[in-house]
Write a protein that holds these residues in place. Sequence first.
Motif, PDB file in Angstrom:
ATOM      1  N   LYS A 245       0.827  -1.213   0.000  1.00 51.75           N
ATOM      2  CA  LYS A 245       0.000   0.000   0.000  1.00 51.75           C
ATOM      3  C   LYS A 245       0.859   1.260   0.000  1.00 51.75           C
ATOM      4  O   LYS A 245       0.520   2.257  -0.653  1.00 51.75           O
ATOM      5  CB  LYS A 245      -0.920  -0.008   1.227  1.00 51.75           C
ATOM      6  N   GLU A 246       1.969   1.245   0.740  1.00 51.13           N
ATOM      7  CA  GLU A 246       2.855   2.414   0.737  1.00 51.13           C
ATOM      8  C   GLU A 246       3.472   2.640  -0.643  1.00 51.13           C
ATOM      9  O   GLU A 246       3.574   3.786  -1.107  1.00 51.13           O
ATOM     10  CB  GLU A 246       3.949   2.222   1.784  1.00 51.13           C
ATOM     11  N   ALA A 247       3.884   1.569  -1.315  1.00 53.69           N
ATOM     12  CA  ALA A 247       4.424   1.720  -2.669  1.00 53.69           C
ATOM     13  C   ALA A 247       3.367   2.236  -3.631  1.00 53.69           C
ATOM     14  O   ALA A 247       3.636   3.096  -4.492  1.00 53.69           O
ATOM     15  CB  ALA A 247       4.966   0.380  -3.157  1.00 53.69           C
ATOM     16  N   GLU A 248       2.149   1.761  -3.467  1.00 54.96           N
ATOM     17  CA  GLU A 248       1.065   2.235  -4.329  1.00 54.96           C
ATOM     18  C   GLU A 248       0.774   3.712  -4.072  1.00 54.96           C
ATOM     19  O   GLU A 248       0.566   4.489  -5.004  1.00 54.96           O
ATOM     20  CB  GLU A 248      -0.178   1.384  -4.070  1.00 54.96           C
ATOM     21  N   GLY A 249       0.767   4.104  -2.794  1.00 56.02           N
ATOM     22  CA  GLY A 249       0.527   5.507  -2.483  1.00 56.02           C
ATOM     23  C   GLY A 249       1.635   6.417  -2.984  1.00 56.02           C
ATOM     24  O   GLY A 249       1.375   7.520  -3.476  1.00 56.02           O
ATOM     25  N   SER A 250       2.898   5.983  -2.875  1.00 55.15           N
ATOM     26  CA  SER A 250       4.005   6.798  -3.381  1.00 55.15           C
ATOM     27  C   SER A 250       3.937   6.936  -4.893  1.00 55.15           C
ATOM     28  O   SER A 250       4.249   7.998  -5.442  1.00 55.15           O
ATOM     29  CB  SER A 250       5.338   6.168  -2.977  1.00 55.15           C
ATOM     30  N   SER A 251       3.498   5.880  -5.599  1.00 54.99           N
ATOM     31  CA  SER A 251       3.356   5.998  -7.054  1.00 54.99           C
ATOM     32  C   SER A 251       2.247   6.975  -7.416  1.00 54.99           C
ATOM     33  O   SER A 251       2.351   7.716  -8.391  1.00 54.99           O
ATOM     34  CB  SER A 251       3.058   4.620  -7.652  1.00 54.99           C
ATOM     35  N   TYR A 252       1.174   7.014  -6.609  1.00 58.75           N
ATOM     36  CA  TYR A 252       0.113   7.987  -6.859  1.00 58.75           C
ATOM     37  C   TYR A 252       0.595   9.412  -6.617  1.00 58.75           C
ATOM     38  O   TYR A 252       0.244  10.340  -7.345  1.00 58.75           O
ATOM     39  CB  TYR A 252      -1.089   7.688  -5.961  1.00 58.75           C
ATOM     40  N   ARG A 253       1.423   9.588  -5.579  1.00 59.06           N
ATOM     41  CA  ARG A 253       1.922  10.939  -5.284  1.00 59.06           C
ATOM     42  C   ARG A 253       2.904  11.416  -6.338  1.00 59.06           C
ATOM     43  O   ARG A 253       2.962  12.598  -6.649  1.00 59.06           O
ATOM     44  CB  ARG A 253       2.580  10.953  -3.905  1.00 59.06           C
ATOM     45  N   SER A 255       2.985  10.503  -9.580  1.00 59.27           N
ATOM     46  CA  SER A 255       2.420  10.646 -10.928  1.00 59.27           C
ATOM     47  C   SER A 255       1.815  12.028 -11.096  1.00 59.27           C
ATOM     48  O   SER A 255       1.119  12.536 -10.214  1.00 59.27           O
ATOM     49  CB  SER A 255       1.351   9.576 -11.144  1.00 59.27           C
ATOM     50  N   PRO A 256       2.030  12.743 -12.267  1.00 62.86           N
ATOM     51  CA  PRO A 256       1.493  14.099 -12.451  1.00 62.86           C
ATOM     52  C   PRO A 256       0.006  14.117 -12.711  1.00 62.86           C
ATOM     53  O   PRO A 256      -0.664  15.106 -12.437  1.00 62.86           O
ATOM     54  CB  PRO A 256       2.262  14.629 -13.662  1.00 62.86           C
ATOM     55  N   TYR A 257      -0.550  13.043 -13.252  1.00 64.51           N
ATOM     56  CA  TYR A 257      -1.966  13.012 -13.575  1.00 64.51           C
ATOM     57  C   TYR A 257      -2.619  11.879 -12.821  1.00 64.51           C
ATOM     58  O   TYR A 257      -1.976  10.931 -12.385  1.00 64.51           O
ATOM     59  CB  TYR A 257      -2.186  12.841 -15.087  1.00 64.51           C
TER      60      TYR A 257
END
Length: 354
Positions: A245-253, A255-257
Amino acid sequence: MWTREETDQLFDMCQRFDLRFIVIADRFPSSRTVEELKDRYYSVSRAILIARAASPADVSGHPIVKEPYKVAQERERKRALSMVLSQTKHQERKDAEVLAEAKRIAEARMVARSAKELELPVTLNDGLENNERALVPGETVSPSSNSQFPSGTVAPSTLMADNASTLGSLKMLRVYLRTYALDQMIQAASSSAGLRTIKRVEQSLQELGVNLKPRVPTKAVCSHHLELRKEILTLLNLQKQLQYKEAEGSSYRDSPYETPGTPKDRTFVPDSMSFGGDVLGDNIGNYIYSCIVCLLICFFCSFFFVLSQFRVLFNSCIYIECQGKELLNETRNERPLAGQKLLHHLRSLKGLES
């Protein structure tokens, strides 16, 4: 011979070490033999059962009351066992010969008895048949006696969980070591985990200072050990989900869009520089990079355009040179001065071309 304090201590240790009298005798404070400890425990338990029962008939079928512990018989049994274990090979062969001879004699007697039964008068056959018929109802009752065995000795036909199936297979054995049961329960609990996860569980046990296998595998110790393994396995699974979940959240943060998998409940915080809802303040580097790429594209386009213009000029100069040479050949004899001027003009054009 025994005080109340010693008796209470004996019962506490019997409960703690699960009636392992060898371990109890090793840790008992006073010097008592294993037979003395057993005699005291079973005699006191027998007295308590009889005293608490409403009538002696209620506990007459209990194993402790029905078959009391006998110290002399236990000592004689151990002595005989030690004699058997200390026999030589020659004595073992003699015992085997004696047993074989006794078996041969018993078989010969059975053959002689069957021959005598065949020599009986025919008149006795009717009585034997009547006796056999009388025994038939008794034989029909025997299957019902088998149904009185506890149902726990047979494993259930359909078991949904691995632990239930393991317990069922253990109950079919009826007698088994608790360490074997603990190994089976651990394998059933770790069946869904991988080899790396099992190694991490063992490493966690070592870090906690817990043995991989209990030294004194009593019922309470085994149940707590199995529960600890299950909790460590649950903790490792939760840690793995947390990292995901932390890796998924960091990828969301990063990403520009907003991607299709972006959760809808995430709050949007506007930045100081925004256009059309897209935050540009955090993406200045990307913007500068795109501008540089556009400038390079324009530069290459203009370069190729100028190059094409020079190619057209070069082709026109070649054409003029060819025409001039033809005109020069025609006018060489008639107008030499005009030809020299035209040649000078062509050379000037070549200089321009170069």
